[in-house]
Design a protein around this motif. Sequence first.
Motif, PDB file in Angstrom:
ATOM      1  N   CYS A   1     118.315  85.031 105.397  1.00 54.79           N
ATOM      2  CA  CYS A   1     118.745  84.973 103.995  1.00 54.79           C
ATOM      3  C   CYS A   1     118.264  83.668 103.350  1.00 54.79           C
ATOM      4  O   CYS A   1     119.069  82.846 102.897  1.00 54.79           O
TER       5      CYS A   1
ATOM      6  N   SER B 111     119.323  76.217  98.347  1.00 57.92           N
ATOM      7  CA  SER B 111     119.169  77.465  99.089  1.00 57.92           C
ATOM      8  C   SER B 111     119.081  77.185 100.580  1.00 57.92           C
ATOM      9  O   SER B 111     118.832  76.055 101.018  1.00 57.92           O
TER      10      SER B 111
ATOM     11  N   ASP C 297     119.520  82.579  99.747  1.00 60.18           N
ATOM     12  CA  ASP C 297     120.952  82.485  99.462  1.00 60.18           C
ATOM     13  C   ASP C 297     121.367  81.024  99.319  1.00 60.18           C
ATOM     14  O   ASP C 297     120.826  80.140  99.984  1.00 60.18           O
TER      15      ASP C 297
END
Length: 360
Positions: free
Chosen positions: A224, A346, A227
Motif C-alpha cells: 500500500c 505516504s 496510503d
Amino acid sequence: MDPSPRHGRRPTVGLEFTDPYPEPRIVPRSFLRRPISLAAAALVAVAALVPVSATPVAAAGGAELVDVANGYRADAGKGPVSVHSVLNQIAVERGEQVADEGSLVHDFDYIMRRFDQENICWQGFGEILAYNGSGDYARFGEQWYNSTTHRNIMLGDYTHAGGHRAQADGRYYGVMIFVKLCGASVPPPTIAGFTDIAGSSFTEHIVWLVNEGITSGCTSTRYCPTDAVSRGEMATFVKRVLGLPIAAYDYFGDDGGSSHQDSINRMAEATLTAGCATGRYCPGGSLTRAQMASFLDRSLDLPTTNRDYFSDDDGTTHEAAINRLAAAGLVSGCTESRFCGRYAVSREQMAAFLHRAFGD
C-alpha cells in the motif's frame, strides 16, 4: 529440411549435437496453418485449461523448473507463471521424446495436437530445451537465461508453464513449455513479497525496509505504497529501526486498542515523542511531513545548523528539526523553497525517509 508443417519435426537452425542451446520458436495461434520460420523465437501464453480426462503423470522437476524460471522473472520485474499439471504432462512426453532421440529438436505439431486433445485454449506457447551432465535445475535456468531466445521465452507474456527433467545416456534433458491461456492475464510482478510496488519510484527503499524487518506490509502481499502513514504506524517503524526496548509505563490513554500501543510506549520512554496533546498520542491520525521531521530528528540527534532551508515552516515547532534534516541531506522540500510540512507522509515516502536516515 523443408520447415513446412507436413514434416512435423523441425530441427534447430545450426544446432550441433553438443550445443545445449537449441533455437526456440515463436508459435502464436495465427501460425497454426502456416509454415513456421526456422528463424522464429518461441512465444506462448494460456488462460484457463479445461480439465483432462486422464490423470496426468507427475513430471520430474516440473515445479522446480517453474520455480527457477519464476526467479528470473521476478528479477526482471515480471509476474510469475503458474505450474499446471497438463503442461507438466506434455513436458513429460516431450522430455522422453528428446531423451530417446538424444538430440534437441522441437515438435510444435505434437504440442499443438496435445493441446487440442486436452481442450486447451491457447493464445501462444513456447518450448525451451537444454541438456547438461548434472541435471541441476538451477543449471538449466542458467543455460536458458544465457541464451537470448530462451531468455525471451522465460520472461515472456505467459501465464502458465510446465516442465520435466529426463535422463538418458548419462545426460539430463530439461524441457519447459510456456503457455498463455485464453482469457488469462499475467499476474503482477512480486517484489520483496509485494504485488503493488513495481511501479513505485520508491521501490528500492521499500525493499530495504522489508529486508531490515521494519515492515511486513499492509497485507501479506501488498505494501500500500500511497496510503498515508498513521502516527501509530510511525511509532512501529521507529521502534523496529532503532530496536527500542520495552517500556515500563503506559504513557497515553487513547492507544489502548491500537496494535501500535507497545511501539508508542517505547517511543515515549525513549523521549522520542510527547504525543499530540496531554495524555494523548492520536495513533490513528495521519503523520505530517513536519511531525515526521521531528520524530527523525530526535532519533538521530543531528547537529544544529544556522541555515534556514524553507520559507513555509518559519515559527513552527518543527522548523529546527526540518533544517537539521535538510542540512544532513535526509529530506528535501516539496519545492525549492517550501517543505510542505502539513502534507501527509505516504508509506513509500516513509520508506525513503527511513532508508536515508538509517540505511548504510
